[in-house]
Design a protein around this motif. Structure first.
Motif, PDB file in Angstrom:
ATOM      1  N   ASN A 121       0.838  -1.192   0.000  1.00 37.05           N
ATOM      2  CA  ASN A 121       0.000   0.000   0.000  1.00 37.05           C
ATOM      3  C   ASN A 121       0.872   1.241   0.000  1.00 37.05           C
ATOM      4  OD1 ASN A 121      -2.774  -1.212   0.374  1.00 37.05           O
ATOM      5  ND2 ASN A 121      -1.755  -2.040   2.195  1.00 37.05           N
ATOM      6  N   TYR A 122       0.267   2.336  -0.336  1.00 34.23           N
ATOM      7  CA  TYR A 122       0.969   3.629  -0.346  1.00 34.23           C
ATOM      8  C   TYR A 122       1.583   3.913   1.019  1.00 34.23           C
ATOM      9  CZ  TYR A 122       1.481   8.740  -0.783  1.00 34.23           C
ATOM     10  OH  TYR A 122       1.965  10.032  -0.804  1.00 34.23           O
ATOM     11  N   GLN A 123       0.874   3.487   2.082  1.00 30.24           N
ATOM     12  CA  GLN A 123       1.339   3.753   3.443  1.00 30.24           C
ATOM     13  C   GLN A 123       2.599   2.973   3.803  1.00 30.24           C
ATOM     14  OE1 GLN A 123      -1.813   3.132   2.594  1.00 30.24           O
ATOM     15  NE2 GLN A 123      -2.721   5.164   2.957  1.00 30.24           N
ATOM     16  N   ASN A 124       2.932   1.923   3.050  1.00 26.34           N
ATOM     17  CA  ASN A 124       4.133   1.135   3.344  1.00 26.34           C
ATOM     18  C   ASN A 124       5.416   1.923   3.096  1.00 26.34           C
ATOM     19  OD1 ASN A 124       2.363  -1.611   1.993  1.00 26.34           O
ATOM     20  ND2 ASN A 124       2.927  -1.415   4.137  1.00 26.34           N
ATOM     21  N   LYS A 126       8.006   4.994   3.338  1.00 28.26           N
ATOM     22  CA  LYS A 126       8.419   6.157   4.123  1.00 28.26           C
ATOM     23  C   LYS A 126       8.822   7.290   3.179  1.00 28.26           C
ATOM     24  CE  LYS A 126      10.173   3.300   7.911  1.00 28.26           C
ATOM     25  NZ  LYS A 126      11.378   2.916   8.706  1.00 28.26           N
ATOM     26  N   LYS A 128       8.336   9.104  -0.462  1.00 31.53           N
ATOM     27  CA  LYS A 128       7.319   9.248  -1.500  1.00 31.53           C
ATOM     28  C   LYS A 128       7.846   9.964  -2.741  1.00 31.53           C
ATOM     29  CE  LYS A 128       3.985   7.688   1.279  1.00 31.53           C
ATOM     30  NZ  LYS A 128       4.611   7.669   2.599  1.00 31.53           N
ATOM     31  N   PRO A 162      -0.977   8.202  -4.206  1.00 27.52           N
ATOM     32  CA  PRO A 162      -1.668   7.233  -3.345  1.00 27.52           C
ATOM     33  C   PRO A 162      -2.272   6.072  -4.127  1.00 27.52           C
ATOM     34  CG  PRO A 162      -2.208   9.472  -2.695  1.00 27.52           C
ATOM     35  CD  PRO A 162      -1.447   9.583  -3.974  1.00 27.52           C
ATOM     36  N   LYS A 164      -3.800   1.663  -3.326  1.00 23.80           N
ATOM     37  CA  LYS A 164      -4.189   0.706  -2.289  1.00 23.80           C
ATOM     38  C   LYS A 164      -4.047  -0.731  -2.803  1.00 23.80           C
ATOM     39  CE  LYS A 164      -7.627   1.890   0.219  1.00 23.80           C
ATOM     40  NZ  LYS A 164      -9.001   2.198   0.693  1.00 23.80           N
ATOM     41  N   SER A 165      -3.346  -1.565  -2.043  1.00 20.42           N
ATOM     42  CA  SER A 165      -3.210  -3.002  -2.281  1.00 20.42           C
ATOM     43  C   SER A 165      -2.865  -3.317  -3.732  1.00 20.42           C
ATOM     44  CB  SER A 165      -4.509  -3.722  -1.895  1.00 20.42           C
ATOM     45  OG  SER A 165      -4.308  -5.131  -1.911  1.00 20.42           O
TER      46      SER A 165
END
Length: 223
Positions: A121-124, A126, A128, A162, A164-165
């Motif tokens: 995911n985008y959140q993985n 640190k 960007k 961004p 997702k998955s």
């Protein structure tokens, strides 16, 4: 006449640790541990290898080798320094048995193969921004024993948007499509990313090399 050579195989097993098998091939010998090695490579395809070994009492840990363990294959002429031929992970471990003995048939693939199934995911991330930084972090997230090398002619400006998955390899494909890039592999442990136009120019401008029969170097070895 086939040149004399030596082979070294390094197994990193989750169960039994590191096992190093090293042999010199001077003539066909039924007692050799390493029976046959073949390696396959291609553009935009994962390098693979197939290895047939005789798990003698000299290397008792070979019988504990399992799928998912790491493997490195090195070859060289006798009295020369070893050169890496392949690095990857075992995808299949089979036993070929006869009445007299048995052999292990090990099939391997580049560790980058796992990027097909690993979802992120985008959140993985640190980091960007920065193409090289994002790709380097992607390798770390996937836990791959290898690296991605971006040609120095490619601009490093890139911002991750961004998502997702998404499968890791699909993310690389999307980035390459967006920036008109291509990738290929070196010995299984290095993914090289180049400009598509530069890569095609190299293919179109390459000059065929004629090699005499006694100087042919093959990616297959028998011993």
């Amino acid at each position: 006449m086939e040149k004399e050579h030596k082979t070294k195989i390094i197994f990193n097993s989750k169960l039994s640790g590191t096992t190093i098998v090293e042999e010199e091939m001077k003539e066909k010998n039924e007692s050799n541990v390493i029976k046959n090695i073949s390696v396959s490579t291609g553009v935009s395809s994962f390098p693979t290898s197939k290895l047939e070994i005789n798990p003698t009492s000299k290397y008792p840990n070979l019988i504990s080798i399992k799928s998912g363990d790491e493997i490195q294959i090195f070859v060289a002429e006798i009295d020369k320094t070893f050169s890496k031929l392949f690095q990857g992970i075992l995808s299949s471990v089979k036993i070929k048995a006869t009445q007299e003995n048995f052999e292990l048939v090990l099939e391997s693939v580049s560790a980058f193969y796992t990027m097909q199934t690993k979802r992120i995911n985008y959140q993985n991330f640190k980091t960007k921004t920065g193409l090289r930084e994002i790709l380097n972090e992607l390798v770390q997230i996937c836990g791959i024993n290898g690296k991605i090398v971006v040609d120095k002619s490619i601009n490093n400006e890139f911002t991750l948007t961004p998502f997702k998955s998404f499968p890791c390899l699909s993310l690389i494909n999307a980035i390459c499509y967006d920036l008109d890039l291509v990738y290929d592999f070196n010995k299984g442990d290095i993914m090289t990313i180049s400009k598509r136009t530069s890569f095609l120019d190299k293919l179109h401008n390459s000059i065929p090399i004629v090699i005499d029969n006694d100087k042919i170097i093959s990616s297959e070895f028998e011993q």
